[in-house]
Write a protein that holds these residues in place. Sequence first.
Motif, mmCIF file in Angstrom:
data_model
loop_
_atom_site.group_PDB
_atom_site.id
_atom_site.type_symbol
_atom_site.label_atom_id
_atom_site.label_comp_id
_atom_site.label_asym_id
_atom_site.label_seq_id
_atom_site.Cartn_x
_atom_site.Cartn_y
_atom_site.Cartn_z
ATOM 1 N N ASP A 71 0.823 -1.208 0.000
ATOM 2 C CA ASP A 71 0.000 0.000 0.000
ATOM 3 C C ASP A 71 0.861 1.264 0.000
ATOM 4 N N ILE A 72 2.054 1.173 0.585
ATOM 5 C CA ILE A 72 2.923 2.347 0.683
ATOM 6 C C ILE A 72 3.825 2.485 -0.538
ATOM 7 N N THR A 73 4.380 1.364 -1.007
ATOM 8 C CA THR A 73 5.390 1.430 -2.075
ATOM 9 C C THR A 73 4.862 1.061 -3.446
ATOM 10 N N GLY A 74 3.830 0.228 -3.504
ATOM 11 C CA GLY A 74 3.340 -0.243 -4.790
ATOM 12 C C GLY A 74 4.283 -1.220 -5.464
ATOM 13 N N ASN A 75 5.244 -1.757 -4.711
ATOM 14 C CA ASN A 75 6.220 -2.697 -5.267
ATOM 15 C C ASN A 75 5.856 -4.108 -4.829
ATOM 16 N N PRO A 76 5.461 -4.978 -5.763
ATOM 17 C CA PRO A 76 5.010 -6.321 -5.365
ATOM 18 C C PRO A 76 6.140 -7.297 -5.066
ATOM 19 N N GLU A 77 7.357 -7.025 -5.540
ATOM 20 C CA GLU A 77 8.415 -8.042 -5.466
ATOM 21 C C GLU A 77 8.748 -8.488 -4.043
ATOM 22 N N PRO A 78 8.936 -7.583 -3.081
ATOM 23 C CA PRO A 78 9.235 -8.065 -1.724
ATOM 24 C C PRO A 78 8.003 -8.524 -0.959
ATOM 25 N N VAL A 79 6.816 -8.256 -1.502
ATOM 26 C CA VAL A 79 5.574 -8.516 -0.793
ATOM 27 C C VAL A 79 5.026 -9.908 -1.081
ATOM 28 N N LEU A 80 5.015 -10.285 -2.347
ATOM 29 C CA LEU A 80 4.357 -11.537 -2.735
ATOM 30 C C LEU A 80 4.979 -12.777 -2.103
ATOM 31 N N PRO A 81 6.313 -12.878 -1.964
ATOM 32 C CA PRO A 81 6.863 -14.067 -1.288
ATOM 33 C C PRO A 81 6.393 -14.189 0.163
ATOM 34 N N VAL A 82 6.253 -13.051 0.853
ATOM 35 C CA VAL A 82 5.791 -13.086 2.242
ATOM 36 C C VAL A 82 4.343 -13.562 2.303
ATOM 37 N N LEU A 83 3.506 -13.037 1.410
ATOM 38 C CA LEU A 83 2.099 -13.438 1.399
ATOM 39 C C LEU A 83 1.944 -14.905 1.014
ATOM 40 N N ARG A 84 2.759 -15.367 0.074
ATOM 41 C CA ARG A 84 2.700 -16.776 -0.332
ATOM 42 C C ARG A 84 3.057 -17.685 0.839
ATOM 43 N N SER A 85 4.099 -17.303 1.575
ATOM 44 C CA SER A 85 4.520 -18.103 2.724
ATOM 45 C C SER A 85 3.432 -18.137 3.793
ATOM 46 N N ALA A 86 2.841 -16.982 4.087
ATOM 47 C CA ALA A 86 1.793 -16.921 5.118
ATOM 48 C C ALA A 86 0.570 -17.721 4.693
ATOM 49 N N TRP A 87 0.209 -17.631 3.427
ATOM 50 C CA TRP A 87 -0.949 -18.373 2.887
ATOM 51 C C TRP A 87 -0.799 -19.863 3.165
ATOM 52 N N ARG A 88 0.400 -20.369 2.958
ATOM 53 C CA ARG A 88 0.632 -21.802 3.133
ATOM 54 C C ARG A 88 0.784 -22.186 4.600
ATOM 55 N N GLN A 89 1.324 -21.269 5.404
ATOM 56 C CA GLN A 89 1.576 -21.598 6.804
ATOM 57 C C GLN A 89 0.303 -21.617 7.628
ATOM 58 N N ASN A 90 -0.575 -20.646 7.419
ATOM 59 C CA ASN A 90 -1.763 -20.509 8.263
ATOM 60 C C ASN A 90 -2.956 -20.194 7.381
ATOM 61 N N SER A 91 -3.862 -21.151 7.268
ATOM 62 C CA SER A 91 -4.995 -20.975 6.357
ATOM 63 C C SER A 91 -5.900 -19.819 6.774
ATOM 64 N N TYR A 92 -5.850 -19.438 8.042
ATOM 65 C CA TYR A 92 -6.698 -18.334 8.493
ATOM 66 C C TYR A 92 -6.284 -16.995 7.874
ATOM 67 N N THR A 93 -5.074 -16.897 7.391
ATOM 68 C CA THR A 93 -4.627 -15.642 6.774
ATOM 69 C C THR A 93 -5.170 -15.471 5.362
ATOM 70 N N ARG A 94 -5.729 -16.496 4.781
ATOM 71 C CA ARG A 94 -6.051 -16.463 3.352
ATOM 72 C C ARG A 94 -7.112 -15.428 3.002
ATOM 73 N N GLY A 95 -8.097 -15.230 3.872
ATOM 74 C CA GLY A 95 -9.112 -14.219 3.585
ATOM 75 C C GLY A 95 -8.499 -12.836 3.479
ATOM 76 N N THR A 96 -7.618 -12.500 4.430
ATOM 77 C CA THR A 96 -6.936 -11.203 4.408
ATOM 78 C C THR A 96 -6.068 -11.074 3.161
ATOM 79 N N ILE A 97 -5.325 -12.129 2.851
ATOM 80 C CA ILE A 97 -4.399 -12.071 1.714
ATOM 81 C C ILE A 97 -5.155 -11.978 0.398
ATOM 82 N N ALA A 98 -6.209 -12.772 0.227
ATOM 83 C CA ALA A 98 -6.957 -12.740 -1.032
ATOM 84 C C ALA A 98 -7.583 -11.367 -1.260
ATOM 85 N N ALA A 99 -8.124 -10.770 -0.183
ATOM 86 C CA ALA A 99 -8.693 -9.424 -0.326
ATOM 87 C C ALA A 99 -7.617 -8.429 -0.727
ATOM 88 N N HIS A 100 -6.410 -8.599 -0.189
ATOM 89 C CA HIS A 100 -5.321 -7.688 -0.554
ATOM 90 C C HIS A 100 -4.877 -7.917 -1.996
#
Length: 733
Positions: free
Chosen positions: A650-679
């Motif tokens: 939201d601050i930088t508009g740069n997806p490169e450092p963001v997407l690996p973190v979201l991918r890791s969280a998605w796989r680690q904890n399924s409860y994060t998926r709603g937040t991540i998908a909306a983002h």
Amino acid sequence: MPGEDAVFTGIDEVDWASMHHAYGSAEDVPEFLRGLASPCSQERESALDGMYGAVHHQGDVYDSTLACIPFLFALVAQAELPDRSGIVELLVSIGGGDDVDECDHDEDVAPLDASVGDRVGDGGDTSRADDENDVERAGDENYVDPADEGDGEDRADDWSGEDRATDNYAMARTAVRAGSPVFAELAADPDPDVRRAVPLALALFLDEPARVLGLLRQRLHEERDDSVRLALAEGLGLFARRHREWAAPAVDCLVTLCAAPQDPGLRLAALGQLAGCAPDRLPAGLVPIVIALLRARSHRARVPEAPERPGTDTLIGHLRRLRPADEEGSHLLRTLHSALGGRTADRIALLKGQLTSPDPADRCNAVWMSAGLFREWRADFTEPVALTGEQLDRDDERLRDAAVSVLESLFSLAAPAADRLAALVEAAPEAWGRAGPTLGRPLKALARAGDPRAVPALALVLAQPVVPHDVGYTIEYLGPAAGQLAPLLRKRLGEVPLDGPETYERAAPLLAALGTLRDEAALPEVLRLLHASPRELRRRDWLVEALARTVKAFGAVAREAIPALRELLDSECAVSAADALWSVEGDIGSVLPVLLRELTSEGAAGGHRAAATALGRLGPLAAPAIPALRSLADSTEVWDRTAAACALWDITGNPEPVLPVLRSAWRQNSYTRGTIAAHLARMGTAAAPAHDLLHAELAAPRRHRARSGGYGSHDILEDERLLGSCRAALAAA
């Protein structure tokens, strides 16, 4: 009791005072054990309740639990003692037998916690998420639900470390295995209840496969009690799953039972076990066969129920009163449905047959079976939901209550039953929850389905002297139709005392509803609570957080709140106050330093996540927070990482450092998926590298929150929201 001295030999030499159970010292354990041998049935039941409630609390195994095992085996060996089946079941549970499907022959597995809902069928609800504004927090390991405040203060569950607890489970399993020859001796016991409890114990714990198989087959040949024969079929199925090298003769026996012209209940039991251990041996046309057997079973004369025991004020007595009218049928169908798993087409067809049965007990069992299907799997449930709604027209109160309970958890998926719910709400004012602490379930189900026909009844409920606490949290599902309730909500909020013991509990639901409706006219009532509530008020910080969220929803029109929000910037509620202040005033100079301070502080759990989320709302103006957010994105806490990554985008508009973190969280904890998908939906085309996650989620047949050992009241809602966000993210690319 004959032989009592021998049974309890050495009990007084055990140092019980040095041992523990769920509530502290185990000094009272000998009293429980002796109570199991009492000539009085109520005393025996109370003692068994004490064993489950303290010594084996929610499946836990303590040192005192281990010390009880020899005495429990001695008790079940006393043929004159009544109610020994309950002791056999207790031994099975202590040994890990509650976790039947995950028990491996060579592994010791800690048992899953058994909730009340698990013990009475699929209708129980183990979640308290109804009153949470952000139900995704249920998956946050650091989130503390206000409803849990004080929970466990009187318990001593933490007396031992995790390693010791694991050792206790292993030692319990070993001890029950060592005593398991007793189960073989009980296979022909005169008490049919004991014989019914034994097959499961034999299959789980007696490490002599040839002997176990022989006993089960012999007892099937000799047994005349139908309920015991069902238990023997279940034992054969479990035996086949646990001893693959010996499975063939057990499976052959089950196949024979399926085809034989005998008791339809036994054939249903055999089919359920085959589905779990050898699905390739199931007959063609399974669903029509099962439905025909159900009909045949229903037409048979019901076996007279055993005389009702005297009521006891125990959990076991309470569970007995909650049991389904046809408990045997419920168990048979639950076994079959569980074994069919993701074969949703077969399960839906089976439910349709059950829900159209002329027998109300069959229909009631079907309603509870549907709850598990809806909760765990994704499919088109229009027909079974509509049929569940038809049960609301029945005169059978148990059936009607079951249908309402299931529909209440479906939210928008309950729409095919909305007409029936609306008719029930209109015809029965008691369905509103009048003069009660909670909203009536039919009205709540109708409102959660988003049906505007709930609004008039909700208005009447809001006019009652006591407003059910969950009304406010229910209104959010009605959308714009709920706008006409705003004046009543404002009035009730204005009546909340400023210094009462329940100020927060009464105000929070009303604030949630007014925030959802964005009813700026409620600002005076909000400011009254914000300004005048005393600092020593119980749960004042929680109240302030709720007030700040409501002011944030009002936005720029709430300028009168600015002074009060500024005063809170140095309080425990600084993040919420700053977040609201940004929505109202938009002054970066006031907000950014506070959020930066909170982001880097060593505050309470969840504070970093909240600060990161608020910083993301500032967009590029929050650039000074980038280094701290990058550091938080490397946190070991998955929710902090997720919030930091979303804020960085939201601050930088740069997806490169963001997407690996979201991918890791998605796989680690399924409860994060709603937040991540909306983002990801907000990211648009920049989220394209993560679209594989979205496609995989949409193709998955199982709901993302489905899990063993429990469920939440909002699981279906959050899964449907996740699917909607996945589709929106793909459409935005």
